[in-house]
Design an enzyme around this catalytic site. Structure first.
Site, PDB file in Angstrom:
ATOM      1  N   ARG A  38       0.832  -1.206   0.000  1.00 13.87           N
ATOM      2  CA  ARG A  38       0.000   0.000   0.000  1.00 13.87           C
ATOM      3  C   ARG A  38       0.867   1.256   0.000  1.00 13.87           C
ATOM      4  NH1 ARG A  38      -3.276   2.591   4.508  1.00 13.87           N
ATOM      5  NH2 ARG A  38      -4.891   3.772   3.440  1.00 13.87           N
ATOM      6  N   HIS A  71       0.696   4.311  -2.704  1.00  6.83           N
ATOM      7  CA  HIS A  71       0.428   5.686  -2.294  1.00  6.83           C
ATOM      8  C   HIS A  71       1.596   6.601  -2.653  1.00  6.83           C
ATOM      9  CE1 HIS A  71      -3.249   5.544   0.481  1.00  6.83           C
ATOM     10  NE2 HIS A  71      -3.214   4.396  -0.186  1.00  6.83           N
ATOM     11  N   GLY A  83       4.542  10.518  -8.186  1.00  4.53           N
ATOM     12  CA  GLY A  83       5.366   9.536  -8.866  1.00  4.53           C
ATOM     13  C   GLY A  83       6.153   8.738  -7.841  1.00  4.53           C
ATOM     14  N   ASP A  98       8.799   8.337  -5.972  1.00 10.64           N
ATOM     15  CA  ASP A  98       9.961   9.131  -5.585  1.00 10.64           C
ATOM     16  C   ASP A  98      10.198   9.179  -4.083  1.00 10.64           C
ATOM     17  OD1 ASP A  98       7.862  10.696  -4.776  1.00 10.64           O
ATOM     18  OD2 ASP A  98       8.560  12.537  -5.751  1.00 10.64           O
ATOM     19  N   SER A 109       8.368  10.263  -1.783  1.00  7.03           N
ATOM     20  CA  SER A 109       7.851  11.464  -1.121  1.00  7.03           C
ATOM     21  C   SER A 109       6.917  11.137   0.037  1.00  7.03           C
ATOM     22  CB  SER A 109       7.134  12.368  -2.133  1.00  7.03           C
ATOM     23  OG  SER A 109       6.079  11.675  -2.787  1.00  7.03           O
ATOM     24  N   ASN A 137      -3.500   8.964   4.205  1.00  7.20           N
ATOM     25  CA  ASN A 137      -2.228   8.305   4.486  1.00  7.20           C
ATOM     26  C   ASN A 137      -1.989   8.038   5.968  1.00  7.20           C
ATOM     27  OD1 ASN A 137      -1.351   8.033   1.841  1.00  7.20           O
ATOM     28  ND2 ASN A 137      -0.273  10.002   1.828  1.00  7.20           N
ATOM     29  N   PRO A 160      -7.119   7.711  -5.226  1.00  6.24           N
ATOM     30  CA  PRO A 160      -8.484   7.191  -5.412  1.00  6.24           C
ATOM     31  C   PRO A 160      -9.179   7.009  -4.059  1.00  6.24           C
ATOM     32  CG  PRO A 160      -6.886   5.913  -6.667  1.00  6.24           C
ATOM     33  CD  PRO A 160      -6.100   6.781  -5.745  1.00  6.24           C
ATOM     34  N   HIS A 170      -5.518  -6.063  -2.907  1.00 10.29           N
ATOM     35  CA  HIS A 170      -6.392  -6.169  -1.747  1.00 10.29           C
ATOM     36  C   HIS A 170      -6.612  -7.620  -1.320  1.00 10.29           C
ATOM     37  CE1 HIS A 170      -8.448  -1.934  -2.017  1.00 10.29           C
ATOM     38  NE2 HIS A 170      -7.198  -1.893  -1.593  1.00 10.29           N
ATOM     39  N   THR A 188      -8.225 -14.924   3.540  1.00  3.55           N
ATOM     40  CA  THR A 188      -6.808 -15.187   3.809  1.00  3.55           C
ATOM     41  C   THR A 188      -6.059 -13.860   3.797  1.00  3.55           C
ATOM     42  OG1 THR A 188      -6.453 -15.607   1.440  1.00  3.55           O
ATOM     43  CG2 THR A 188      -6.861 -17.515   2.845  1.00  3.55           C
TER      44      THR A 188
END
Length: 320
Positions: free
Chosen positions: A68, A72, A78, A80, A82, A100, A167, A197, A243
């Site tokens: 994840r 993100h 991009g 990078d 960040s 986040n 999203p 997921h 699972t």
């Protein structure tokens, strides 16, 4: 991991490896190569893998967290690094945005980075560490093994306002297709990436809106399960499938049973442009694994920083 899954994973890895050889180990982004660190930090990838394996042996739920985190990171500025930057008095960073706040696993990246700085100071970027850690977490959880090109540089910008581009769990399939399409992904690649997921959980706050009325896309018995989960509060966790720590195709089988946790999950079955991919992956795990790893390699090259456009951070949490 079963022997059959391991054999399949290795075959798929060989397939992608031969593709890489055919293209000279180079990818669409000029500076990215499979063998980027072979001379400057030959044991770099093993250092990252060992750090990931140790962390996941202690806490298997971190596998989903690392995947994840990679998503993100790539989806905002991009790939990078960040998302790793801490906020300062003068700047509110990406990691402090509502989308986040539930990210975890930063300490795994820090551990790998600290070891890399001892062995190869100033060489391996935090952006590459995230990408490698996500790949290694997927394999640890039973998913496909694959190689990724390296050579990303770390970005110098991390702004909370940029996270508006993530999203939302309330997106329908058309909105997801548009959001991923803006970053160069097809509808099928979006469905394959959604298959991440198959590991992890969702918090009640991200799906409780589905429980306030009658949702025709939600199985009534599963709705009761979600309601029971939410009775423990907004932070209560519901696994995406049966699972939660195993990388498999049960996520897609859950969608067919109308047992998708998020609206943005279940909508993949109700839309004609994505339904066939859901059905295909539910029936054929090997096909899902192949499409997923190819989409992950592609995602790892979104808006990559190169040369003077980025840096190699000494500390992943702050700009040099």
């Amino acid at each position: 991991m079963s022997l059959a899954k391991l054999v399949m994973a290795k075959l798929l890895s060989v397939f992608l490896f031969m593709e890489a050889i055919a293209s000279g180990f180079r990818f669409g982004v000029d500076g990215l190569r499979m063998d980027y660190y072979i001379m400057t930090c030959p044991f770099g990838e093993q250092i990252v893998k060992n750090a990931v394996d140790r962390a996941l042996d202690d806490d298997p739920t971190l596998a989903a967290a690392l995947v994840r985190m990679h998503f993100h990171d790539c989806f905002i500025e991009g790939c990078d690094g960040s998302v790793l930057i801490d906020s300062t008095q003068d700047n509110k960073a990406e990691k402090d945005s509502p989308g986040n706040l539930s990210l975890r696993g930063y300490e795994v990246i820090d551990d790998a980075k600290n070891q890399l700085e001892e062995q190869c100071p100033g060489v391996v970027s935090c952006a590459d560490i995230i990408a490698m850690a996500a790949r290694d977490a997927i394999f640890w959880a039973g998913g496909p093994i694959y190689d990724i090109p390296k050579g990303r540089k770390d970005g110098r910008r991390s702004k909370i306002e940029d996270t508006i581009n993530l999203p939302f769990p309330t997106f329908n399939a058309s909105q997801l297709i548009r959001a991923f399409g803006q970053r160069g992904f097809t509808a099928q690649e979006m469905v394959a990436l959604s298959g991440a997921h198959t590991i992890g959980v969702a918090r009640c706050s991200s799906f409780k809106s589905r429980l306030t009325g009658v949702d025709p896309t939600l199985d009534s018995d599963f709705a009761k399960t979600l309601s029971k989960t939410c009775s423990a509060g907004d932070n209560a966790e519901q696994p995406f499938d049966a699972t939660r720590n195993d990388f498999d195709n049960l996520y897609f089988n859950a969608l067919i049973r109308k047992a998708g946790v998020l609206f943005s999950d279940q909508t993949l079955l109700t839309n004609a442009k994505t339904r066939a991919a859901v059905n295909g992956y539910a029936m054929n795990q090997a096909m899902f694994f192949l499409d997923f790893q190819q989409a992950m390699v592609k995602m790892g090259m979104v808006d990559v920083k190169e040369g003077g456009k980025g840096e190699v951070r000494h500390n992943c949490r702050k700009i040099n």
